[in-house]
Motif scaffolding. Sequence first.
Motif, short mmCIF file in Angstrom:
data_model
loop_
_atom_site.label_atom_id
_atom_site.label_comp_id
_atom_site.label_asym_id
_atom_site.label_seq_id
_atom_site.Cartn_x
_atom_site.Cartn_y
_atom_site.Cartn_z
N PHE A 51 3.95 1.66 9.89
CA PHE A 51 3.45 2.52 8.81
C PHE A 51 3.16 3.95 9.25
O PHE A 51 2.66 4.75 8.46
CB PHE A 51 2.18 1.91 8.21
CG PHE A 51 2.37 0.52 7.69
CD1 PHE A 51 3.09 0.28 6.52
CD2 PHE A 51 1.87 -0.57 8.38
CE1 PHE A 51 3.28 -1.01 6.04
CE2 PHE A 51 2.05 -1.87 7.92
CZ PHE A 51 2.75 -2.09 6.73
N GLY A 52 3.42 4.28 10.50
CA GLY A 52 3.21 5.66 10.94
C GLY A 52 1.96 5.82 11.78
O GLY A 52 1.10 4.94 11.85
N VAL A 53 1.86 7.00 12.42
CA VAL A 53 0.84 7.21 13.44
C VAL A 53 -0.56 7.32 12.85
O VAL A 53 -1.55 7.10 13.55
CB VAL A 53 1.18 8.46 14.27
CG1 VAL A 53 0.93 9.73 13.47
CG2 VAL A 53 0.43 8.48 15.59
N THR A 54 -0.69 7.64 11.57
CA THR A 54 -2.04 7.73 10.98
C THR A 54 -2.54 6.40 10.45
O THR A 54 -3.73 6.27 10.14
CB THR A 54 -2.08 8.76 9.83
OG1 THR A 54 -1.15 8.35 8.80
CG2 THR A 54 -1.71 10.15 10.33
N ALA A 55 -1.65 5.40 10.35
CA ALA A 55 -2.06 4.10 9.79
C ALA A 55 -3.23 3.47 10.55
O ALA A 55 -4.16 2.94 9.92
CB ALA A 55 -0.86 3.15 9.75
N PRO A 56 -3.25 3.50 11.89
CA PRO A 56 -4.41 2.92 12.59
C PRO A 56 -5.72 3.62 12.25
O PRO A 56 -6.78 2.97 12.26
CB PRO A 56 -4.05 3.11 14.08
CG PRO A 56 -2.57 3.18 14.10
CD PRO A 56 -2.19 3.90 12.84
N PHE A 57 -5.68 4.91 11.96
CA PHE A 57 -6.91 5.64 11.61
C PHE A 57 -7.40 5.24 10.22
O PHE A 57 -8.61 5.13 10.00
CB PHE A 57 -6.67 7.14 11.70
CG PHE A 57 -6.41 7.62 13.10
CD1 PHE A 57 -7.46 8.00 13.92
CD2 PHE A 57 -5.13 7.64 13.62
CE1 PHE A 57 -7.24 8.42 15.21
CE2 PHE A 57 -4.89 8.06 14.92
CZ PHE A 57 -5.95 8.45 15.71
N TRP A 58 -6.46 5.01 9.28
CA TRP A 58 -6.87 4.52 7.98
C TRP A 58 -7.44 3.11 8.08
O TRP A 58 -8.43 2.77 7.42
CB TRP A 58 -5.68 4.54 7.01
CG TRP A 58 -5.33 5.92 6.55
CD1 TRP A 58 -4.22 6.65 6.85
CD2 TRP A 58 -6.11 6.75 5.67
NE1 TRP A 58 -4.26 7.87 6.24
CE2 TRP A 58 -5.41 7.96 5.50
CE3 TRP A 58 -7.33 6.58 5.02
CZ2 TRP A 58 -5.89 9.00 4.71
CZ3 TRP A 58 -7.82 7.63 4.23
CH2 TRP A 58 -7.11 8.81 4.07
N PHE A 59 -6.80 2.28 8.90
CA PHE A 59 -7.33 0.92 9.14
C PHE A 59 -8.73 1.00 9.75
O PHE A 59 -9.63 0.25 9.34
CB PHE A 59 -6.39 0.18 10.09
CG PHE A 59 -7.00 -1.05 10.71
CD1 PHE A 59 -7.12 -2.23 9.99
CD2 PHE A 59 -7.47 -1.02 12.02
CE1 PHE A 59 -7.68 -3.36 10.57
CE2 PHE A 59 -8.03 -2.15 12.61
CZ PHE A 59 -8.15 -3.32 11.88
N ALA A 60 -8.91 1.90 10.73
CA ALA A 60 -10.21 2.03 11.38
C ALA A 60 -11.28 2.49 10.39
O ALA A 60 -12.42 2.00 10.41
CB ALA A 60 -10.12 3.02 12.55
#
Length: 409
Positions: A378-387
């Motif tokens: 889902f792209g490099v920002t997806a982990p930050f949205w998950f977090a």
Amino acid sequence: MSSAARVVEVVLPRRLGTGFRWLIASSWAGNLGDGLALAAGPLLVASLTDDAFPVALAALAAWLPPLLFGLGAGVLSDRVDRRLIVLTVDVVRALVLVALAVVVATGNAGIPLVLGALFLLATAEVFADNTASTLLPVLVARDDLAVANARIQTGFVTVNQLAGPPLGALLFTLAHATPFAAQAGLCALAAVFVARMRLPARDAERASTTPWHDVAEGIRWTAHHPAVRVLVATIFIFNVTFGAAWSVLVLYARERIGLGEIGFGLVTTVGAAGGIVGVLAYGWITRHVSLGNLMRIGLVVETFTHLGLALARTPWVALPVFFVFGAHAFVWGSTSITVRQRAVPHGLQGRVGAVNTVGTFGGLAIGSGFGAVLSQHFGVTAPFWFAFAGSAVFVVLIWRPLRHVAHGD
């Protein structure tokens, strides 16, 4: 009193005792050596291969030992002379580093040998860190634990995160063996400082039970103590979300906000600068805010850190967020260890600290897996949205139980 003496009194108050001064000198020396290795270790592996797999194994060698040996280290520190453990481990680390420096200097370093050395050093650090954290409540009065932990964290922020990595990288460019030789000298110096420390007399260690019984006792005590149970659960969950986001931080810095390889170092530097602000303000903060409310504020700050980074597109937006997070990380770390040290009986300090360590690194390991999968699909920002989403949900769930932290001691 001279100016230098006044500075020493402010930084290391006399009321904390001579033993604490030897302990913090050892801690600062060891943290500077570890800071050198933060840069020199990955640089050494990368200089030997272009394959990403061994580079990833170097990271694995750093976080795997706490999961494998954390509980055992806790049992040992509750059974054996704690000062002797730290002293022995520092000497062993110095010897391993000397051997590594010699191998590197003579051009005989290979990937298996280097990874093995890094694994041994990380394992030794597990035993040293776990045991060192149990010494502070013995040396310092209960009401001074917050100040003492803040001073120790000051060394971690300034020399481990701020000064150590760039110095390690510089020494590596001069000669690949130099940072490891320097770290060996710092480990030996830390051992000398520990040898000068004298601990108060203790009751004889109870070693009539099996190690497995001792591990189970530490886990049971943690599970039944409201404040410490909440702390361990919070650290585990928030390290899952943190680990997911920070596992792709180098990609985020390069692809999302346009920082190059050199600019990526700004992330650590800015975070450490925020930590220094937290150091300077911590005394005032703890006089005006309860520990329970500090934990609540910290969780909110971390949650919105992930949101800010998910939305940021330029360094000018992201770097201030990293600065705030650095201050939060210092305050959170100092507060959580103070609550734990106040609440845990002396004979259980090592084992309960080990349970906390396993929770910390277990969360990071799980979070890193989530981050890798999310960023790939889902792209490099997806982990930050998950977090952000995960942290927000957990803040709501943990808000009321955090009242136990305020009464944990």
